[in-house]
Design a protein around this motif. Structure first.
Motif, PDB file in Angstrom:
ATOM      1  N   LYS A 231      -5.530 -15.052 -12.053  1.00  0.00           N
ATOM      2  CA  LYS A 231      -5.994 -13.675 -12.151  1.00  0.00           C
ATOM      3  C   LYS A 231      -4.855 -12.773 -11.684  1.00  0.00           C
ATOM      4  O   LYS A 231      -4.307 -12.971 -10.591  1.00  0.00           O
ATOM      5  CB  LYS A 231      -7.216 -13.444 -11.281  1.00  0.00           C
ATOM      6  CG  LYS A 231      -7.757 -12.025 -11.312  1.00  0.00           C
ATOM      7  CD  LYS A 231      -8.987 -11.910 -10.451  1.00  0.00           C
ATOM      8  CE  LYS A 231      -9.559 -10.506 -10.495  1.00  0.00           C
ATOM      9  NZ  LYS A 231     -10.777 -10.413  -9.647  1.00  0.00           N
TER      10      LYS A 231
ATOM     11  N   ASN B 151     -16.454 -20.092 -17.186  1.00  0.00           N
ATOM     12  CA  ASN B 151     -17.019 -18.870 -17.754  1.00  0.00           C
ATOM     13  C   ASN B 151     -17.318 -17.830 -16.678  1.00  0.00           C
ATOM     14  O   ASN B 151     -17.112 -16.630 -16.893  1.00  0.00           O
ATOM     15  CB  ASN B 151     -18.268 -19.179 -18.573  1.00  0.00           C
ATOM     16  CG  ASN B 151     -17.933 -19.790 -19.907  1.00  0.00           C
ATOM     17  OD1 ASN B 151     -16.900 -19.507 -20.494  1.00  0.00           O
ATOM     18  ND2 ASN B 151     -18.811 -20.650 -20.395  1.00  0.00           N
ATOM     19  N   ASP B 152     -17.780 -18.264 -15.505  1.00  0.00           N
ATOM     20  CA  ASP B 152     -18.032 -17.332 -14.406  1.00  0.00           C
ATOM     21  C   ASP B 152     -16.740 -16.649 -13.957  1.00  0.00           C
ATOM     22  O   ASP B 152     -16.718 -15.445 -13.715  1.00  0.00           O
ATOM     23  CB  ASP B 152     -18.676 -18.052 -13.219  1.00  0.00           C
ATOM     24  CG  ASP B 152     -20.140 -18.392 -13.463  1.00  0.00           C
ATOM     25  OD1 ASP B 152     -20.751 -17.806 -14.379  1.00  0.00           O
ATOM     26  OD2 ASP B 152     -20.668 -19.251 -12.732  1.00  0.00           O
ATOM     27  N   LEU B 153     -15.671 -17.424 -13.846  1.00  0.00           N
ATOM     28  CA  LEU B 153     -14.402 -16.822 -13.416  1.00  0.00           C
ATOM     29  C   LEU B 153     -13.813 -15.922 -14.494  1.00  0.00           C
ATOM     30  O   LEU B 153     -13.186 -14.904 -14.186  1.00  0.00           O
ATOM     31  CB  LEU B 153     -13.394 -17.893 -13.004  1.00  0.00           C
ATOM     32  CG  LEU B 153     -13.605 -18.500 -11.612  1.00  0.00           C
ATOM     33  CD1 LEU B 153     -12.459 -19.443 -11.258  1.00  0.00           C
ATOM     34  CD2 LEU B 153     -13.744 -17.432 -10.551  1.00  0.00           C
TER      35      LEU B 153
ATOM     36  N   TYR C  35     -10.452 -13.756 -14.437  1.00  0.00           N
ATOM     37  CA  TYR C  35      -9.529 -14.894 -14.467  1.00  0.00           C
ATOM     38  C   TYR C  35      -9.304 -15.347 -15.904  1.00  0.00           C
ATOM     39  O   TYR C  35     -10.138 -15.112 -16.778  1.00  0.00           O
ATOM     40  CB  TYR C  35     -10.088 -16.061 -13.655  1.00  0.00           C
ATOM     41  CG  TYR C  35      -9.930 -15.899 -12.160  1.00  0.00           C
ATOM     42  CD1 TYR C  35      -8.882 -16.509 -11.481  1.00  0.00           C
ATOM     43  CD2 TYR C  35     -10.836 -15.145 -11.438  1.00  0.00           C
ATOM     44  CE1 TYR C  35      -8.749 -16.361 -10.118  1.00  0.00           C
ATOM     45  CE2 TYR C  35     -10.704 -14.992 -10.064  1.00  0.00           C
ATOM     46  CZ  TYR C  35      -9.658 -15.610  -9.413  1.00  0.00           C
ATOM     47  OH  TYR C  35      -9.514 -15.457  -8.052  1.00  0.00           O
TER      48      TYR C  35
ATOM     49  N   LYS D  48     -15.498 -14.016 -16.401  1.00  0.00           N
ATOM     50  CA  LYS D  48     -16.228 -12.757 -16.224  1.00  0.00           C
ATOM     51  C   LYS D  48     -15.671 -11.936 -15.062  1.00  0.00           C
ATOM     52  O   LYS D  48     -15.839 -10.725 -15.021  1.00  0.00           O
ATOM     53  CB  LYS D  48     -17.712 -13.034 -15.991  1.00  0.00           C
ATOM     54  CG  LYS D  48     -18.425 -13.570 -17.209  1.00  0.00           C
ATOM     55  CD  LYS D  48     -19.865 -13.933 -16.892  1.00  0.00           C
ATOM     56  CE  LYS D  48     -20.518 -14.637 -18.066  1.00  0.00           C
ATOM     57  NZ  LYS D  48     -21.861 -15.139 -17.744  1.00  0.00           N
ATOM     58  N   ASN D  49     -14.997 -12.612 -14.121  1.00  0.00           N
ATOM     59  CA  ASN D  49     -14.411 -11.943 -12.958  1.00  0.00           C
ATOM     60  C   ASN D  49     -12.920 -11.695 -13.119  1.00  0.00           C
ATOM     61  O   ASN D  49     -12.212 -11.476 -12.127  1.00  0.00           O
ATOM     62  CB  ASN D  49     -14.681 -12.754 -11.692  1.00  0.00           C
ATOM     63  CG  ASN D  49     -16.135 -12.692 -11.287  1.00  0.00           C
ATOM     64  OD1 ASN D  49     -16.710 -11.614 -11.176  1.00  0.00           O
ATOM     65  ND2 ASN D  49     -16.755 -13.839 -11.100  1.00  0.00           N
TER      66      ASN D  49
ATOM     67  N   ASN E  24     -20.807 -28.450 -16.232  1.00  0.00           N
ATOM     68  CA  ASN E  24     -20.711 -27.671 -14.993  1.00  0.00           C
ATOM     69  C   ASN E  24     -19.353 -26.979 -14.889  1.00  0.00           C
ATOM     70  O   ASN E  24     -19.271 -25.832 -14.452  1.00  0.00           O
ATOM     71  CB  ASN E  24     -20.922 -28.559 -13.772  1.00  0.00           C
ATOM     72  CG  ASN E  24     -22.333 -29.090 -13.682  1.00  0.00           C
ATOM     73  OD1 ASN E  24     -23.250 -28.566 -14.306  1.00  0.00           O
ATOM     74  ND2 ASN E  24     -22.515 -30.142 -12.911  1.00  0.00           N
TER      75      ASN E  24
ATOM     76  N   GLN F 213     -17.512 -26.048 -17.381  1.00  0.00           N
ATOM     77  CA  GLN F 213     -17.535 -24.969 -18.361  1.00  0.00           C
ATOM     78  C   GLN F 213     -18.224 -23.728 -17.782  1.00  0.00           C
ATOM     79  O   GLN F 213     -17.749 -22.610 -17.964  1.00  0.00           O
ATOM     80  CB  GLN F 213     -18.254 -25.434 -19.617  1.00  0.00           C
ATOM     81  CG  GLN F 213     -18.247 -24.425 -20.736  1.00  0.00           C
ATOM     82  CD  GLN F 213     -18.903 -24.972 -22.001  1.00  0.00           C
ATOM     83  OE1 GLN F 213     -19.332 -26.123 -22.047  1.00  0.00           O
ATOM     84  NE2 GLN F 213     -18.968 -24.165 -23.009  1.00  0.00           N
ATOM     85  N   GLU F 214     -19.314 -23.921 -17.064  1.00  0.00           N
ATOM     86  CA  GLU F 214     -20.014 -22.797 -16.436  1.00  0.00           C
ATOM     87  C   GLU F 214     -19.140 -22.128 -15.379  1.00  0.00           C
ATOM     88  O   GLU F 214     -19.095 -20.898 -15.285  1.00  0.00           O
ATOM     89  CB  GLU F 214     -21.327 -23.278 -15.830  1.00  0.00           C
ATOM     90  CG  GLU F 214     -22.357 -23.683 -16.870  1.00  0.00           C
ATOM     91  CD  GLU F 214     -23.599 -24.320 -16.280  1.00  0.00           C
ATOM     92  OE1 GLU F 214     -23.704 -24.426 -15.032  1.00  0.00           O
ATOM     93  OE2 GLU F 214     -24.470 -24.728 -17.067  1.00  0.00           O
ATOM     94  N   LYS F 215     -18.431 -22.930 -14.581  1.00  0.00           N
ATOM     95  CA  LYS F 215     -17.535 -22.375 -13.560  1.00  0.00           C
ATOM     96  C   LYS F 215     -16.415 -21.554 -14.200  1.00  0.00           C
ATOM     97  O   LYS F 215     -16.070 -20.472 -13.717  1.00  0.00           O
ATOM     98  CB  LYS F 215     -16.925 -23.497 -12.709  1.00  0.00           C
ATOM     99  CG  LYS F 215     -17.907 -24.206 -11.810  1.00  0.00           C
ATOM    100  CD  LYS F 215     -17.216 -25.341 -11.061  1.00  0.00           C
ATOM    101  CE  LYS F 215     -18.158 -26.123 -10.186  1.00  0.00           C
ATOM    102  NZ  LYS F 215     -17.471 -27.213  -9.463  1.00  0.00           N
TER     103      LYS F 215
END
Length: 53
Positions: free
Chosen positions: A50, A19-21, A26, A23-24, A13, A15-17
């Motif tokens: 960021k 990867n999401d950041l 960070y 993409k934004n 979980n 790792q998913e968080k």
């Protein structure tokens, strides 16, 4: 600069968080930290930044 600390009790979980950041815009700072909580669970943490300039 924006600074956040992500945390989760499941490494997948987190790792998913992360990867999401990413993409934004960070970037992770350092590696993943693991903390053994009093209740026996392990909490995983990752700091992210960021550039806002």
């Amino acid at each position: 600069m924006d600074y956040v600390i992500l945390d989760d009790f499941e490494l997948k979980n987190l790792q998913e968080k992360v990867n999401d950041l990413i993409k934004n815009g960070y970037q992770p700072i350092g590696g993943v930290s693991a903390v053994n909580q009093n209740d026996g669970f392990i909490e995983y943490l990752q700091s992210m930044v960021k550039d806002t300039d």
